[in-house]
Design an enzyme around this catalytic site. Structure first.
Site, PDB file in Angstrom:
ATOM      1  N   HIS A   1       0.847  -1.214   0.000  1.00 50.14           N
ATOM      2  CA  HIS A   1       0.000   0.000   0.000  1.00 50.14           C
ATOM      3  C   HIS A   1       0.868   1.245   0.000  1.00 50.14           C
ATOM      4  O   HIS A   1       1.406   1.644   1.020  1.00 50.14           O
ATOM      5  CB  HIS A   1      -0.924  -0.014   1.217  1.00 50.14           C
ATOM      6  CG  HIS A   1      -1.817  -1.209   1.260  1.00 50.14           C
ATOM      7  ND1 HIS A   1      -2.808  -1.417   0.339  1.00 50.14           N
ATOM      8  CD2 HIS A   1      -1.824  -2.288   2.075  1.00 50.14           C
ATOM      9  CE1 HIS A   1      -3.408  -2.575   0.592  1.00 50.14           C
ATOM     10  NE2 HIS A   1      -2.829  -3.113   1.649  1.00 50.14           N
TER      11      HIS A   1
ATOM     12  N   ASP B   1      -8.007 -10.368   8.096  1.00 53.57           N
ATOM     13  CA  ASP B   1      -8.840  -9.212   7.759  1.00 53.57           C
ATOM     14  C   ASP B   1      -8.212  -8.403   6.626  1.00 53.57           C
ATOM     15  O   ASP B   1      -8.862  -8.091   5.624  1.00 53.57           O
ATOM     16  CB  ASP B   1      -9.013  -8.319   8.982  1.00 53.57           C
ATOM     17  CG  ASP B   1      -9.798  -7.072   8.642  1.00 53.57           C
ATOM     18  OD1 ASP B   1      -9.236  -6.171   7.977  1.00 53.57           O
ATOM     19  OD2 ASP B   1     -10.982  -7.009   8.975  1.00 53.57           O
ATOM     20  N   TYR B   2      -6.948  -8.052   6.790  1.00 54.23           N
ATOM     21  CA  TYR B   2      -6.275  -7.258   5.743  1.00 54.23           C
ATOM     22  C   TYR B   2      -6.385  -7.970   4.388  1.00 54.23           C
ATOM     23  O   TYR B   2      -6.645  -7.359   3.363  1.00 54.23           O
ATOM     24  CB  TYR B   2      -4.788  -7.089   6.071  1.00 54.23           C
ATOM     25  CG  TYR B   2      -4.428  -6.097   7.155  1.00 54.23           C
ATOM     26  CD1 TYR B   2      -3.188  -6.187   7.772  1.00 54.23           C
ATOM     27  CD2 TYR B   2      -5.290  -5.082   7.561  1.00 54.23           C
ATOM     28  CE1 TYR B   2      -2.804  -5.282   8.763  1.00 54.23           C
ATOM     29  CE2 TYR B   2      -4.911  -4.178   8.550  1.00 54.23           C
ATOM     30  CZ  TYR B   2      -3.676  -4.276   9.140  1.00 54.23           C
ATOM     31  OH  TYR B   2      -3.285  -3.381  10.122  1.00 54.23           O
TER      32      TYR B   2
ATOM     33  N   ASP C   1     -16.524  -3.871   9.458  1.00 56.52           N
ATOM     34  CA  ASP C   1     -16.849  -2.726   8.600  1.00 56.52           C
ATOM     35  C   ASP C   1     -18.003  -3.133   7.692  1.00 56.52           C
ATOM     36  O   ASP C   1     -18.793  -4.012   8.020  1.00 56.52           O
ATOM     37  CB  ASP C   1     -15.611  -2.337   7.795  1.00 56.52           C
ATOM     38  CG  ASP C   1     -15.308  -3.374   6.714  1.00 56.52           C
ATOM     39  OD1 ASP C   1     -14.909  -2.980   5.614  1.00 56.52           O
ATOM     40  OD2 ASP C   1     -15.499  -4.576   6.982  1.00 56.52           O
TER      41      ASP C   1
ATOM     42  N   PHE D   1     -12.097  -6.486  11.776  1.00 51.36           N
ATOM     43  CA  PHE D   1     -12.690  -5.172  12.000  1.00 51.36           C
ATOM     44  C   PHE D   1     -14.047  -5.105  11.285  1.00 51.36           C
ATOM     45  O   PHE D   1     -14.092  -5.182  10.045  1.00 51.36           O
ATOM     46  CB  PHE D   1     -11.739  -4.089  11.496  1.00 51.36           C
ATOM     47  CG  PHE D   1     -10.299  -4.451  11.741  1.00 51.36           C
ATOM     48  CD1 PHE D   1      -9.395  -4.562  10.697  1.00 51.36           C
ATOM     49  CD2 PHE D   1      -9.861  -4.747  13.015  1.00 51.36           C
ATOM     50  CE1 PHE D   1      -8.081  -4.944  10.916  1.00 51.36           C
ATOM     51  CE2 PHE D   1      -8.544  -5.129  13.258  1.00 51.36           C
ATOM     52  CZ  PHE D   1      -7.664  -5.226  12.198  1.00 51.36           C
TER      53      PHE D   1
HETATM   54  N1  LIG Z   1     -12.176  -4.666   7.958  1.00 46.92           N
HETATM   55  C1  LIG Z   1     -11.447  -3.666   7.454  1.00 46.92           C
HETATM   56  N2  LIG Z   1     -12.069  -2.501   7.184  1.00 46.92           N
HETATM   57  C2  LIG Z   1     -11.304  -1.516   6.659  1.00 46.92           C
HETATM   58  C3  LIG Z   1      -9.940  -1.632   6.421  1.00 46.92           C
HETATM   59  C4  LIG Z   1      -9.521  -0.385   5.879  1.00 46.92           C
HETATM   60  C5  LIG Z   1      -8.171   0.021   5.413  1.00 46.92           C
HETATM   61  N3  LIG Z   1      -7.196  -0.400   6.329  1.00 46.92           N
HETATM   62  C6  LIG Z   1      -6.105  -1.163   5.833  1.00 46.92           C
HETATM   63  C7  LIG Z   1      -6.147  -1.452   4.408  1.00 46.92           C
HETATM   64  C8  LIG Z   1      -4.936  -1.349   3.874  1.00 46.92           C
HETATM   65  C9  LIG Z   1      -3.988  -0.918   4.885  1.00 46.92           C
HETATM   66  O1  LIG Z   1      -3.282  -2.036   5.302  1.00 46.92           O
HETATM   67  C10 LIG Z   1      -4.851  -0.409   6.007  1.00 46.92           C
HETATM   68  O2  LIG Z   1      -4.365  -0.731   7.254  1.00 46.92           O
HETATM   69  C11 LIG Z   1     -10.635   0.441   5.826  1.00 46.92           C
HETATM   70  N4  LIG Z   1     -11.680  -0.268   6.289  1.00 46.92           N
HETATM   71  C12 LIG Z   1     -13.095   0.067   6.306  1.00 46.92           C
HETATM   72  O3  LIG Z   1     -13.592  -0.290   5.003  1.00 46.92           O
HETATM   73  C13 LIG Z   1     -14.606   0.648   4.615  1.00 46.92           C
HETATM   74  C14 LIG Z   1     -14.081   1.416   3.417  1.00 46.92           C
HETATM   75  O4  LIG Z   1     -14.087   0.547   2.304  1.00 46.92           O
HETATM   76  P1  LIG Z   1     -14.102   1.214   0.824  1.00 46.92           P
HETATM   77  O5  LIG Z   1     -15.395   2.058   0.773  1.00 46.92           O
HETATM   78  O6  LIG Z   1     -14.068   0.037  -0.108  1.00 46.92           O
HETATM   79  O7  LIG Z   1     -12.848   2.104   0.765  1.00 46.92           O
HETATM   80  C15 LIG Z   1     -14.814   1.556   5.822  1.00 46.92           C
HETATM   81  O8  LIG Z   1     -15.756   0.975   6.693  1.00 46.92           O
HETATM   82  C16 LIG Z   1     -13.443   1.515   6.482  1.00 46.92           C
HETATM   83  O9  LIG Z   1     -13.513   1.840   7.865  1.00 46.92           O
HETATM   84  C17 LIG Z   1      -9.309  -2.868   6.726  1.00 46.92           C
HETATM   85  O10 LIG Z   1      -8.100  -3.099   6.569  1.00 46.92           O
HETATM   86  N5  LIG Z   1     -10.116  -3.845   7.238  1.00 46.92           N
END
Ligand SMILES: Nc1nc2c(c(CN[C@H]3C=C[C@H](O)[C@@H]3O)cn2[C@@H]2O[C@H](COP(=O)(O)O)[C@@H](O)[C@H]2O)c(=O)[nH]1
Length: 341
Positions: free
Chosen positions: A53, A314-315, A239, A237
């Site tokens: 990233h 998760d990632y 989301d 997480f």
């Molecule tokens: N479960 C989980 N949810 C995550 C992330 C990330 C980004 N983080 C990592 C990603 C790469 C780097 O390694 C960061 O560390 C964002 N989100 C959530 O997604 C939603 C946004 O989605 P879209 O509208 O498609 O961009 C929003 O609820 C946002 O809060 C994650 O990693 N896991």
């Protein structure tokens, strides 16, 4: 302050009492088998957070930790009502949407000489300054910009008053424990208190607090202050993307009634019983996938406790969802407007 709740126990309770969201055991096994070889690749490792990233900080210093803190303070609600009508941010010749539009805006501000990752700056930012820093390159603004302003002022003020203006001070207070850091975040920063009531019981997801712990572990490369002995106790997480990819892969299923509402673009209030079922079952489903993956390796005489945890799963799934947006069009994500995810 309410007693600290455990997201994994919350998820188990929700999954055991869920009416409209089901975990598919065959699907869980299929996903674990699909990931069996993936877990040996670099992208399924803490190093992948930086190498995969380009917008993430590449350093492992105090500035990088405070970048992560700012990003995860604002890491919520990027979805747009219409896929062809959304906030986009151009940065260094590329156009970013969703979560990445937030990161692009942060890096754009830093390049413009705006100290956006400094608590002394964002604690007293005006709404106009927030609108400028997080401006969109389309006519669609970043969602919940007023809430982002309020959360920035509140969070910056607490960081200044309680931790000398640096999240690294908070990390150091955790004594290299992910659970201790999670509790410090939830106790001190109100906007991270991602909790709900379900069938008469208080439950917690702590999505932004847990991803903040995970991203801190990642930006510090699992070393020094970020060497959390209990990182495996963190859940995925909850989301709006992970549920979508779990249903797409067949590990989770919605009732016909819920699927109908999702396809109609129904807006679920934060804390709605079906929204809670979707989020809780996602956490529990991923816990089962992790356990099955570890079992598969154990059967081959390999202990993968250090290589497989919910954070890395998760990632991987989140990146998978990003890369397979087209294939997943048939599975709607749930729409909730809130500051928690
Ligand atoms: N479960 C989980 N949810 C995550 C992330 C990330 C980004 N983080 C990592 C990603 C790469 C780097 O390694 C960061 O560390 C964002 N989100 C959530 O997604 C939603 C946004 O989605 P879209 O509208 O498609 O961009 C929003 O609820 C946002 O809060 C994650 O990693 N896991």
């Amino acid at each position: 302050m309410e007693p600290f709740l455990n997201p994994k126990e919350s998820a188990k309770f929700i999954a055991e009492h869920s009416k409209d969201v089901y975990i598919e055991d065959d699907g869980v096994r299929k996903v674990a088998e699909m990931l069996f070889d993936k877990v040996l690749e670099n992208e399924f490792s803490v190093a992948g957070w930086k190498s995969s990233h380009e917008l993430n900080p590449q350093a492992a210093n105090e500035d990088a930790v405070n970048w992560v803190f700012l990003a995860d303070t604002l890491n919520f609600s990027f979805w747009s009502e219409r896929e062809d009508h959304k906030c986009l941010v151009k940065y260094k010749g590329k156009t970013y949407s969703g979560y990445w539009s937030l990161c692009a805006a942060i890096n754009r501000a830093l390049d413009e000489g705006i100290p956006i990752t400094s608590a002394s700056y964002y604690a007293t930012m005006t709404l106009e300054q927030v609108k400028h820093v997080f401006r969109s390159d389309t006519e669609v603004p970043m969602p919940l910009i007023e809430e982002r302003h309020r959360v920035l002022n509140e969070t910056g003020t607490v960081l200044l008053e309680k931790f000398g203006g640096s999240f690294l001070s908070c990390v150091k207070k955790s004594g290299k424990s992910a659970q201790t850091l999670l509790q410090l975040i939830v106790e001190n920063f109100p906007s991270f208190r991602d909790e709900a009531s379900f069938q008469g019981r208080k439950v917690a997801f702590y999505k932004r607090a847990q991803i903040l712990v995970a991203d801190t572990w990642s930006v510090l490369e699992g070393k020094g202050d970020g060497c959390f002995s209990d990182i495996s106790s963190v859940t995925i997480f909850a989301d709006y993307r992970i549920p979508q990819v779990l249903v797409h892969l067949g590990a989770m299923k919605y009732s016909d009634e819920l699927m109908k509402k999702l396809k109609e673009g129904h807006m679920f209030p934060s804390g709605d019983y079906q929204e809670v079922e979707i989020r809780g079952c996602s956490i529990w489903c991923c816990d089962l996938i992790c356990n099955h993956l570890l079992e598969l390796y154990k059967k081959k005489g390999q202990n993968m406790d250090e290589k497989i945890n919910a954070v890395l799963l998760d990632y991987y799934l989140w990146d998978y969802a990003r890369d397979h947006r087209e294939d997943m069009k048939g599975v709607p994500f749930h729409r909730t407007r809130c500051i928690y995810y």
